[in-house]
Design an enzyme around this catalytic site. Structure first.
Site, PDB file in Angstrom:
ATOM      1  N   HIS A 296       0.640  -0.627  -0.091  1.00 48.43           N
ATOM      2  CA  HIS A 296       0.051  -0.150   0.639  1.00 48.43           C
ATOM      3  C   HIS A 296       0.745   1.367  -0.055  1.00 48.43           C
ATOM      4  O   HIS A 296       0.933   2.557  -0.948  1.00 48.43           O
ATOM      5  CB  HIS A 296      -0.587  -0.041   1.156  1.00 48.43           C
ATOM      6  CG  HIS A 296      -1.212   1.241   1.417  1.00 48.43           C
ATOM      7  ND1 HIS A 296      -3.070   2.414   0.993  1.00 48.43           N
ATOM      8  CD2 HIS A 296      -1.329   2.517   2.364  1.00 48.43           C
ATOM      9  CE1 HIS A 296      -3.212   2.835   1.278  1.00 48.43           C
ATOM     10  NE2 HIS A 296      -2.110   3.567   2.244  1.00 48.43           N
ATOM     11  N   SER A 360      -3.945   1.601  -4.468  1.00 49.81           N
ATOM     12  CA  SER A 360      -2.873  -0.093  -4.229  1.00 49.81           C
ATOM     13  C   SER A 360      -3.950  -0.524  -4.165  1.00 49.81           C
ATOM     14  O   SER A 360      -4.023  -1.737  -3.373  1.00 49.81           O
ATOM     15  CB  SER A 360      -2.661   0.332  -3.143  1.00 49.81           C
ATOM     16  OG  SER A 360      -3.501   1.079  -1.788  1.00 49.81           O
TER      17      SER A 360
HETATM   18  N1  HBI Z   1       0.048   5.213   9.635  1.00 52.84           N
HETATM   19  N2  HBI Z   1       2.115   3.159   9.867  1.00 52.84           N
HETATM   20  C1  HBI Z   1       0.786   4.019   8.864  1.00 52.84           C
HETATM   21  N3  HBI Z   1       0.617   4.677   7.713  1.00 52.84           N
HETATM   22  C2  HBI Z   1      -0.983   5.539   7.195  1.00 52.84           C
HETATM   23  O1  HBI Z   1      -0.791   5.580   6.211  1.00 52.84           O
HETATM   24  C3  HBI Z   1      -1.315   5.598   8.527  1.00 52.84           C
HETATM   25  C4  HBI Z   1      -1.005   5.878  10.037  1.00 52.84           C
HETATM   26  N4  HBI Z   1      -1.863   5.594  10.703  1.00 52.84           N
HETATM   27  C5  HBI Z   1      -2.977   7.163  10.645  1.00 52.84           C
HETATM   28  C6  HBI Z   1      -3.525   7.521   8.947  1.00 52.84           C
HETATM   29  N5  HBI Z   1      -2.345   6.475   8.131  1.00 52.84           N
HETATM   30  C7  HBI Z   1      -4.500   8.201   8.571  1.00 52.84           C
HETATM   31  O2  HBI Z   1      -5.230   7.109   8.147  1.00 52.84           O
HETATM   32  C8  HBI Z   1      -4.881   9.312   9.395  1.00 52.84           C
HETATM   33  O3  HBI Z   1      -5.981   8.990  10.707  1.00 52.84           O
HETATM   34  C9  HBI Z   1      -3.802   9.883   8.940  1.00 52.84           C
HETATM   35 FE    FE Z   2      -2.109   5.069   3.363  1.00 55.80          FE
END
Ligand code: HBI
Ligand code: FE
Length: 438
Positions: A296, A360
């Site tokens: 992803h 993705s």
């Molecule tokens: N953590 N590792 C990781 N990757 C992300 O894409 C991700 C996350 N935590 C929160 C998030 N994305 C988003 O959905 C938002 O809540 C900011």
């Molecule tokens: Fe993401």
């Protein structure tokens, strides 16, 4: 509550605080300091003092603050309404205990001479100093995970019953937890199974990208292939992608152990750092994953982080999140969700995908551009409060006119946020500078 009520019920409040424009929300009267005498954390206190004999007391005030181990963060003086007197706003960083000793000392006044704290109780303690990362190395403390969909905990996770998969996940998570700012990004030698999972997803998307992805994504996706960073038969290593981003937009990667809290995740974007997972989803469920994985991150996020306009937009979401309230973080997450993760954009008369969750996963990519969902124009104030779920395809997508337009609208919306300071990223030092607007 009580303290605030008193502050707001007094007339001529502005005068009382020496016209420095401290707002009610920022003010907690001095006695609240006594409530938590053992709290060792550093607070920012703003004090307004009236000097009765010109500026002569000023050096002594500063020395007194120093004696109580306070650090002066800001000082501002102006002539008061009475001739020959000055009002001084001093902001200090110090712990509560020292602060209350300092205030007692200043209130006595005599030891300093020619000085009054503006009336009893009118010491304002601003409580607007939540911790947030100021330097890229502070991100070492921004790796808090959400406990959601972990293969160890969630029976519906495709890896739940697979001991080997769970051990692999544990190993890769430990690599991420051990990572510190400045370390080289560790390589993961991917297994045959992991490379196979990547290949299946990659091959389904290669054919769809030219037709459904926005041009910024497509261009960089092709570049990544030309530079042989994206190949169908093996998972790209983060370090290669990080170097690619670095030379295009200054973004870099750091390994993340899993789904981070929104606050931690967004804060890293302020530094043009993307926290990327490094593990691969389970082979039994290659086209859908309930949690972020390296496939992803790589296929979804990396091509656009190499686009200057999109990179800027991402960083601005990150900057807006620093020191934001929980409610505001929730709104920023929602905006992130409907843009960076599931956004669509106009391209002439066409609508294309730019969201990483779409690019993705071919199933949702086709769904989002089909006619069984709703498209609405991206508008931060309404998008920010749109409820969403992460279990199934989205019923609603938001369409941006362009990245530039989305950024403009986002900036205007951020300006309505309540944060009492502004932040600015200094790329030379990788530091976020805080500009007090009080
Ligand atoms: N953590 N590792 C990781 N990757 C992300 O894409 C991700 C996350 N935590 C929160 C998030 N994305 C988003 O959905 C938002 O809540 C900011
Ligand atoms: Fe993401």
């Amino acid at each position: 509550g009580e303290a605030k009520a008193e502050a707001s019920s007094s007339d001529g409040e502005e005068k009382e605080y020496g016209d420095f424009g401290l707002t009610e929300e920022e003010i907690v009267l001095a006695r609240s300091i006594a409530e938590n005498p053992d709290d060792q954390s550093i607070q920012t206190a703003a004090m307004v003092l009236r000097l009765r004999e010109g500026m002569t007391a000023l050096p002594r005030i500063l020395k007194t603050i120093e004696n109580f181990k306070g650090q002066v963060a800001h000082i501002e003086t102006r002539p008061s309404k009475k001739d020959g007197q000055f009002d001084v706003l001093v902001k200090v960083n110090m712990n509560r205990q020292n602060l209350s000793s300092l205030i007692r000392n200043l209130r006595q006044g005599s030891s300093l001479g020619g000085l009054t704290l503006l009336a009893e109780n009118n010491i304002a303690v601003t409580v607007k100093d939540p911790w947030f990362p100021r330097h890229a190395s502070d991100l070492d403390n921004c790796n808090h995970l959400m406990t959601k969909y972990e293969p160890d905990l969630d029976m519906s996770h495709p890896g739940f019953a697979d001991k080997e998969y769970r051990a692999r996940r544990k190993f890769i998570a430990e690599v991420a937890f051990a990572y510190r700012y400045g370390d080289p990004i560790p390589n993961i030698p991917y297994t045959e199974t992991e490379n196979e999972t990547w290949k299946r997803v990659f091959n389904t998307l290669v054919d769809l990208v030219p037709k459904y992805a926005c041009k910024e994504y497509y261009t960089n996706f092709e570049k990544l292939r030309e530079e042989k960073i994206f190949k169908s038969d093996c998972v790209p290593q983060l370090v290669e992608v990080s170097n690619f981003l670095k030379k295009n937009t200054g973004f870099t990667l750091r390994p993340a152990a899993g789904l981070l809290t929104a606050r931690d995740f967004l804060s890293s974007l302020a530094f043009r750092i993307f926290q990327s997972t490094q593990y691969i989803r389970h082979i039994n469920s290659p086209y859908h994953t309930p949690e972020p994985d390296a496939i992803h991150e790589l296929l979804g996020h990396m091509p656009l982080l190499a686009d200057p306009s999109f990179a800027q937009f991402s960083q601005e979401i990150g900057l807006a999140s620093l020191g934001a309230s929980d409610e505001e973080i929730e709104k920023l997450s929602t905006i992130y969700w409907f843009t960076v993760e599931f956004g669509l954009c106009k391209e002439g008369s066409d609508t294309k995908a730019y969201g990483a969750g779409l690019l993705s996963a071919y199933g949702e990519l086709l769904h989002s551009l089909g006619d069984t969902c709703e498209h609405r124009p991206f508008e931060p104030s309404t998008t920010a409060v749109q409820p969403y779920q992460d279990q199934d395809y989205q019923p609603i997508y938001y369409v941006a006119n362009s990245f530039e337009d989305a950024k403009e609208k986002f900036r205007r919306w951020v300006a309505t946020m309540s944060r009492p300071f502004e932040v600015r990223f200094n790329p030379h030092t990788e530091t976020v500078e805080v500009l007090d607007s009080v």
